[in-house]
Design an enzyme around this catalytic site. Structure first.
Site, PDB file in Angstrom:
ATOM      1  N   CYS A 112       0.821  -1.221   0.000  1.00 14.19           N
ATOM      2  CA  CYS A 112       0.000   0.000   0.000  1.00 14.19           C
ATOM      3  C   CYS A 112       0.851   1.266   0.000  1.00 14.19           C
ATOM      4  O   CYS A 112       0.335   2.361  -0.193  1.00 14.19           O
ATOM      5  CB  CYS A 112      -0.968  -0.019   1.172  1.00 14.19           C
ATOM      6  SG  CYS A 112      -1.969  -1.502   1.182  1.00 14.19           S
ATOM      7  N   HIS A 248      -3.329   7.007   1.357  1.00 12.06           N
ATOM      8  CA  HIS A 248      -3.763   5.666   0.965  1.00 12.06           C
ATOM      9  C   HIS A 248      -5.108   5.383   1.627  1.00 12.06           C
ATOM     10  O   HIS A 248      -5.307   5.651   2.821  1.00 12.06           O
ATOM     11  CB  HIS A 248      -2.708   4.636   1.388  1.00 12.06           C
ATOM     12  CG  HIS A 248      -3.215   3.236   1.370  1.00 12.06           C
ATOM     13  ND1 HIS A 248      -3.837   2.699   0.273  1.00 12.06           N
ATOM     14  CD2 HIS A 248      -3.226   2.272   2.334  1.00 12.06           C
ATOM     15  CE1 HIS A 248      -4.200   1.459   0.559  1.00 12.06           C
ATOM     16  NE2 HIS A 248      -3.847   1.171   1.796  1.00 12.06           N
ATOM     17  N   ASN A 278     -10.142  -0.854  -0.055  1.00 16.35           N
ATOM     18  CA  ASN A 278      -8.692  -0.649  -0.084  1.00 16.35           C
ATOM     19  C   ASN A 278      -8.132  -1.320  -1.340  1.00 16.35           C
ATOM     20  O   ASN A 278      -8.157  -2.536  -1.456  1.00 16.35           O
ATOM     21  CB  ASN A 278      -8.095  -1.270   1.191  1.00 16.35           C
ATOM     22  CG  ASN A 278      -6.585  -1.189   1.247  1.00 16.35           C
ATOM     23  OD1 ASN A 278      -5.923  -0.904   0.253  1.00 16.35           O
ATOM     24  ND2 ASN A 278      -6.035  -1.455   2.421  1.00 16.35           N
TER      25      ASN A 278
END
Ligand code: COA
Length: 321
Positions: A112, A248, A278
């Site tokens: 990520c 993020h 996500n």
């Protein structure tokens, strides 16, 4: 020379999986997922692949930049869910878009933090004078890595890709800080099928993602504000000088908590996690592309991008739009 983002693009799979759809396969419900994460739905690749999403996002970014594929001299794809071990996703993108003059490689494993780490890598190639026009892509097909029997993780993730064309200019801005802590890597892991013998490969879900959600949450809300402050200090800027903090998209509560710890209005922390979940390395460039296309991003604005995730890894970058 410094790199500047001069075009963005994104690509999202057409299949939508609502929270209620997940409640049919694991013991969960829409209210719990929305309250704890801010996620309402996610897009899951059905016919799409990591490389097809990446190539589609790349084409849109080139169009947005008014640039041809032949002008690109490096393609960098940040991904933890490449379709193939090799050739890399970046080479698949090159083939698909006809970027015949590009060198191509993937930046795997930064998870990520992948887009921020890849963007920083692109900046270093530009600063060193090796390349002028770089396609930086974050692309994921996380639905292939998710354990669909684990309600603690399967509700969180989605698929998609985002891309940015980064070109050498004389008036850009680049300051960055990045960190890793391998000692704490166990908080979020996914074993490779490559290390299994042929019998084990066909059994169980031990090559799926595993995560200690609370540990990752605590790590993120502590480290992200720290690395943002560290980066702004390098740039000689205050928190108030920043127009947007593009974080993020892991959990809306993480974003809100970072805003609170920095004492900055949460309005400056855009989110789209409700729609996509996500998407790991893809989440920052997807959000940037949305903001670019809907007119929120304006020339001259100061933007902080911050990524965090498996490794553990985290980093921030400050840029002029
Ligand atoms: N639906 C319903 N209940 C669930 C659930 C789900 N999908 N997942 C877990 N629960 C339950 C747990 O079993 C637990 O029940 P118990 O109290 O009876 O034991 C309870 O909800 C609380 O679990 P907990 O793990 O403490 O919840 P939480 O508030 O920490 O939220 C996460 C869990 C995963 C949403 C949260 O920790 C998180 O987002 N962490 C960061 C993860 C992340 O972003 N990772 C990627 C970083 S790049």
């Amino acid at each position: 020379m410094v790199g500047r983002i001069c075009g963005t693009g994104s690509s999202i799979p057409s299949k939508i999986v609502e929270n209620d759809d997940l409640a049919k396969i694991v013991d969960t419900n829409d209210e719990w997922i929305r309250e704890r994460t801010g996620i309402a739905r996610r897009h899951i690749a059905d016919t799409e692949t990591t490389s097809s999403l990446a190539a589609d996002a790349a084409k849109k970014a080139l169009e947005n930049a008014g640039m041809s594929a032949e002008e690109i001299d490096l393609i960098l794809v940040a991904t933890i869910s490449s379709d193939k071990v090799f050739p890399c996703t970046a080479c698949e993108v090159q083939k698909n878009i006809g970027a015949v003059n590009a060198t191509c490689f993937d930046l795997g494993g930064a998870a990520c933090s992948g887009f921020v780490f890849a963007y920083n890598t692109a900046q270093m190639y530009i600063a060193g004078g090796m390349y002028k026009n770089i396609l930086v892509i974050g692309a994921e097909n996380l639905s292939n890595l998710v354990d669909w029997t684990d309600r603690g993780t399967c509700i969180l993730f989605g698929d998609g890709a985002g891309a940015a064309v980064v070109s050498a200019v004389s008036d850009g801005m680049f300051f960055a800080s990045t960190h890793s802590d391998g000692e704490k890597g166990v908080a979020m892991e996914c074993e490779s099928r490559c290390q299994k013998n042929w019998k084990e490969k066909c059994q169980g879900n031990d090559t799926c993602m595993k995560m200690d959600g609370r540990a990752v949450f605590q790590f993120a809300v502590r480290k992200v504000p720290e690395v943002i402050k560290e980066t702004l200090e390098k740039a000689g800027l205050d928190l108030q000088d920043v127009d947007y903090f593009v974080l993020h998209q892991a959990n809306r509560r993480i974003v809100e908590s970072v805003a609170k710890r920095l004492k900055i209005d949460v309005e400056k922390f855009p989110t789209n996690i409700e729609q996509y979940g996500n998407t790991s390395a893809a989440s920052i460039p997807i959000l940037l592309d949305e903001m670019n296309r809907d007119g929120r991003l304006k020339k001259g604005q100061t933007i902080v991008m911050a990524g965090f995730g498996a490794g553990l890894s985290w980093g921030a970058t400050v840029i002029k739009w």
